[in-house]
Every structure is written in structure tokens, then in C-alpha cells.
Design an enzyme around this catalytic site. Structure first.
Site, PDB file in Angstrom:
ATOM      1  N   LYS A 267       0.769  -0.951  -0.215  1.00  0.00           N
ATOM      2  CA  LYS A 267       0.013  -0.136  -0.338  1.00  0.00           C
ATOM      3  C   LYS A 267       0.627   0.962   0.409  1.00  0.00           C
ATOM      4  CE  LYS A 267      -3.186  -2.776   3.094  1.00  0.00           C
ATOM      5  NZ  LYS A 267      -3.846  -2.873   4.410  1.00  0.00           N
ATOM      6  N   ASP A 301      -4.039  -9.756  11.098  1.00  0.00           N
ATOM      7  CA  ASP A 301      -3.602  -8.717  11.305  1.00  0.00           C
ATOM      8  C   ASP A 301      -3.773  -7.928  12.898  1.00  0.00           C
ATOM      9  OD1 ASP A 301      -1.847  -5.871  10.912  1.00  0.00           O
ATOM     10  OD2 ASP A 301      -3.610  -5.231   9.939  1.00  0.00           O
TER      11      ASP A 301
END
Length: 448
Positions: A267, A301
Site C-alpha cells: 500500500k 493483523d
């Protein structure tokens, strides 16, 4: 100190952490009851005497070694300890908070629980006042409880913080503070000996301490158990995906454990913009390294905040042809409007399920079809019991072997019961069972 007698172990629950602390206490009670029964049986077999006589002898020894006149309870049976310390929390009109410890804790090893992300109404003043606290309120409440325990003569003060405060402020990019380190220094200066936390955002935070010890636990065992209850990993074509570069190590662990390929989302972020919600994040571009077409995507995550990055990633994966997207997080914060945003994303078909833990207290999340909660209270109970008796934590801190055994057992179970519908309540290895006799999560860690 007797292996089966935790007389000197005490637990204090700060306001907001009562639910988590009570579940850990229930698991601790099960662990010690199991230990007592196992020890009594082993000694009875070794010395060729009856288990009833062994129980009396163990109770006699514990009565002799206690600092009290004797321990309360029947001498002919197991006497469960009272772990929870009686405490009163007062909230004053000007916003000050006071913690009063209502029994002697002198010479005891105290574990103080705090959930800094509990934003439900919390009871004070014996239930007459209810307040919604901020993270900063919770932190200062923790400071007050630690100081009260120190003033009361606790031998050792340990903190159970499922989420470490300010853990995302662990590095500098400009003129900003290293607040994660500063919080630890404050706790250390108050006399805290150890912090037990879950999947801390950055391992480098440990380097900020001089004497304070940190035990960083992992929820991978509990998460994989839940994952395998909703996905047949032997049949489904699956890929493990790291949602960003910071999550590569975590997802590499899952990929190796599940024996699945690893992919990565890269990202590009515009750091001049602050993420406000799922629709307004600071991600400018997303790229995929790997293949997700016609595959089940599992990504893990450490936490979900506003969820903006995650929802954007889910949309990107669905556009690339992923059949199902499953996400796992140890710390489900769901800040701001995150629950509503994920509700909308689920209705849009962007993901299948999110697996979280009960390390953070949520009411609303548990009502959602798309949310699955795994129980980590057994993990914390096992760690506390081992620390209290100065035993090794190796199999809990590095749990690759027990995770491998879990996967093997699950695969064998699925192959042997193909025609029998699975019951998710039947195997409660993560400690969700209602039985007080459960000893979880890793039997190997409890062996002599």
C-alpha cells in the site's frame, strides 16, 4: 511454594476489565483444581496410599506453609483459592478516580487487569455511578490501582494489558513523541515488575524498559482453531495474505502452519492525510504480490481500528476474484463507526468472516453474523499460573509445535467424521468451555 497452592496470587480488576478478569479467574480455578487432582493421584500411586489420605496430607502441608493460621475450607477435599482481591473504585465529581484495596495483600504477587479500549458504561461507587471512559482515563485508573497495590505492600505488581497503551506511537517520523516507550517508563517508575500483553504492535517497545519484563502472547492457536471451524483447509484452495509489509512475519507464520502460499498487499499511503473512517483513509494505491483468483483469502493483523485500510483491501481482493475473504485480528478495536462500516461491507459481499478475540470487551460486535470471537482468557490464565510458580513459558510464547498438533488433529478429525455435522462447541481448546475443569490452552505447558 506448592505447585497446587496459589495462596499468594491475587488479581485486581480495574473498572472495565472485570469481565476479562473474571473469565481468567475461572480458568485459573480450573487449572489449579486439575493440578491438585493430578498431583494427589500421582502421589497416591507412587506411595501406595489412598487419594483421600494424600489430599489430607497436601492440605496439611499447605496449612503449615501459609502465613495465615490455616487456609479456610474442608481438609478432606480440594480447597479452591480466592484469587480476586476485594477492591472499591470511586469516581469523584471533578473526574478524579480512587482505588481502595479492602483486604490485606502484603507479600502477595498481584496481577492488575485493565482493558484500556473498553468504551462501554462502567460502574463506579458501588454501582451508583456509570461512566464511559477514554483511553487516557483508563490509563490513569491503572496508575492509581498500581500505586494502591504498592502502598498496600504487594510483593510483586504485574499488569495484564491485553492491549498495550499507545502502542502505535512507537517510532518517530518527525517532531513527535515516543509515547509507547514513555508509558512503559511511567509504569516501571511506579514499581511494576511485568506486563503481560497480546500481540503488541511493535516488539521494539520492549527495548524501552530497564527492569520491567514484558510477556508478549500470541492468539494464533485460538485463531487457527476458529478458522478451521469455518473453512475446510484440506479442500479449499487457500492463500494467506499479509495486508501490509508490517504484517509479513505474522502471516508468514500462518502460511507455514497451514502450509499455504503467502501473498502480500503493498500500500502506498499519503501521510499528509489522516484516516478518519473506512471511507476516508490515507491509502493512495494498492498492489498485490501473489494470486488470489478463485481462492479463499485469509489475512491476519494485530488490530482493527477504523477499518478503512482493511475494507479497501477487501474490495480490491474481491475485484481480483477472491471467493472468500477472512480476516483475523488479535485486538478488535473497531473505533468510531467501524462496526457500521463493516456491516455495510459485509452486505456488499466484500468479506466472509472476521475472527477476533475477547481481549477487548464488545457488546455490539457479538451480535453480528460476520464476527467470530475466540477466547484467549485460558491463554492468560495458563501464563499467570506458570509465572507464579517460576516455570517456563517457552511453549506458550513460541507455540509452533502446539499449533502444528492442533492442525493435524483437526484434519484427522475432519477426515474421520465426514458424514457427521461438526459441532463448533464440541472442541473448546481455546478455553470457551463452561466446565471449570478445563485446563487450557496447551496441556504440554502444564507438564512437570
Amino acid at each position: 511454594m506448592s505447585y497446587s497452592d496459589p495462596t499468594h496470587l491475587g488479581i485486581i480488576a480495574c473498572p472495565g476489565a472485570e469481565a476479562f478478569a473474571n473469565q481468567v479467574i475461572r480458568k485459573l480455578s480450573g487449572i489449579y483444581k486439575h493440578r491438585f487432582a493430578r498431583k494427589a493421584q500421582a502421589i497416591a500411586t507412587r506411595y501406595h496410599i489412598t487419594p483421600e489420605l494424600v489430599i489430607r496430607k497436601i492440605n496439611f502441608a499447605n496449612d503449615c506453609n501459609t502465613g495465615m493460621l490455616f487456609l479456610p475450607g474442608n481438609t478432606d477435599r480440594y480447597r479452591p483459592p480466592q484469587f480476586k482481591i476485594n477492591v472499591r473504585h470511586t469516581f469523584f465529581a471533578n473526574g478524579e478516580i480512587k482505588t481502595e484495596i479492602l483486604e490485606s495483600i502484603r507479600g502477595r504477587n498481584i496481577y492488575i487487569f485493565q482493558d484500556i479500549e473498553n468504551h462501554q458504561p462502567i460502574s463506579f461507587n458501588d454501582g451508583t455511578v456509570h461512566k464511559v471512559l477514554s483511553v487516557n482515563d483508563h490509563i490513569f485508573n491503572l496508575f492509581v490501582a498500581v500505586d494502591a497495590a504498592m502502598q498496600a505492600g504487594a510483593a510483586e505488581i504485574n499488569l495484564v494489558l491485553p492491549i498495550y497503551p499507545y502502542s502505535r506511537q512507537h517510532k518517530k517520523k518527525g517532531r513527535e513523541g515516543l509515547t509507547a516507550a514513555r508509558i512503559g517508563k511511567m509504569l516501571e517508575s511506579l514499581g511494576v515488575n511485568r506486563i503481560i500483553t497480546l500481540d503488541i504492535h511493535s516488539k521494539e517497545i520492549e527495548n524501552a524498559f530497564d527492569r520491567l519484563r514484558m510477556e508478549n502472547l500470541h492468539a494464533s492457536f485460538q485463531i487457527i482453531d476458529k478458522l478451521m471451524s469455518i473453512v475446510d483447509i484440506a479442500k479449499e484452495e487457500m492463500v494467506v495474505l499479509a495486508p501490509d509489509t508490517g504484517a509479513v512475519d505474522r502471516n508468514k507464520f500462518y502460511a507455514n502452519a497451514l502450509q499455504k502460499p503467502l501473498a502480500l498487499l503493498y500500500k502506498e499511503r499519503d501521510y499528509s492525510k489522516v484516516s478518519k473512517n473506512a471511507a476516508d483513509s490515507n491509502i493512495s494505491e494498492v498492489r498485490l504480490l501473489g494470486d488470489v483468483t478463485n481462492k479463499v483469502v485469509f489475512m491476519a493483523d494485530d488490530m482493527i481500528g477504523t477499518g478503512g485500510t482493511l475494507i479497501k483491501a477487501m474490495r480490491y481482493l474481491k475485484d481480483l476474484g477472491a471467493t472468500k475473504v477472512i480476516c483475523a485480528v488479535s485486538l478488535p478495536l473497531f473505533s468510531g463507526n467501524a462496526v457500521d462500516d463493516f456491516d455495510a461491507a459485509y452486505k456488499e459481499g466484500l468479506f466472509f468472516r472476521i475472527i477476533g478475540t475477547n481481549a477487548i470487551y464488545h457488546n455490539e460486535l457479538l451480535k453480528k453474523e460476520w464476527y467470530i470471537q475466540s477466547d484467549v482468557t485460558g491463554l492468560f490464565a495458563q501464563v499467570i499460573s506458570l509465572l507464579h510458580h517460576n516455570r517456563s513459558l517457552s511453549s506458550l510464547l513460541d507455540n509452533r509445535d502446539v499449533v502444528a498438533r492442533l492442525i493435524k488433529r483437526k484434519l484427522e478429525s475432519n477426515s474421520n467424521t465426514k458424514s457427521v455435522p461438526s459441532n463448533p462447541q464440541s472442541d473448546q481448546r481455546d478455553g470457551a468451555s463452561n466446565s471449570i475443569d478445563d485446563v487450557i490452552p496447551y496441556g504440554a505447558a502444564d507438564k512437570q
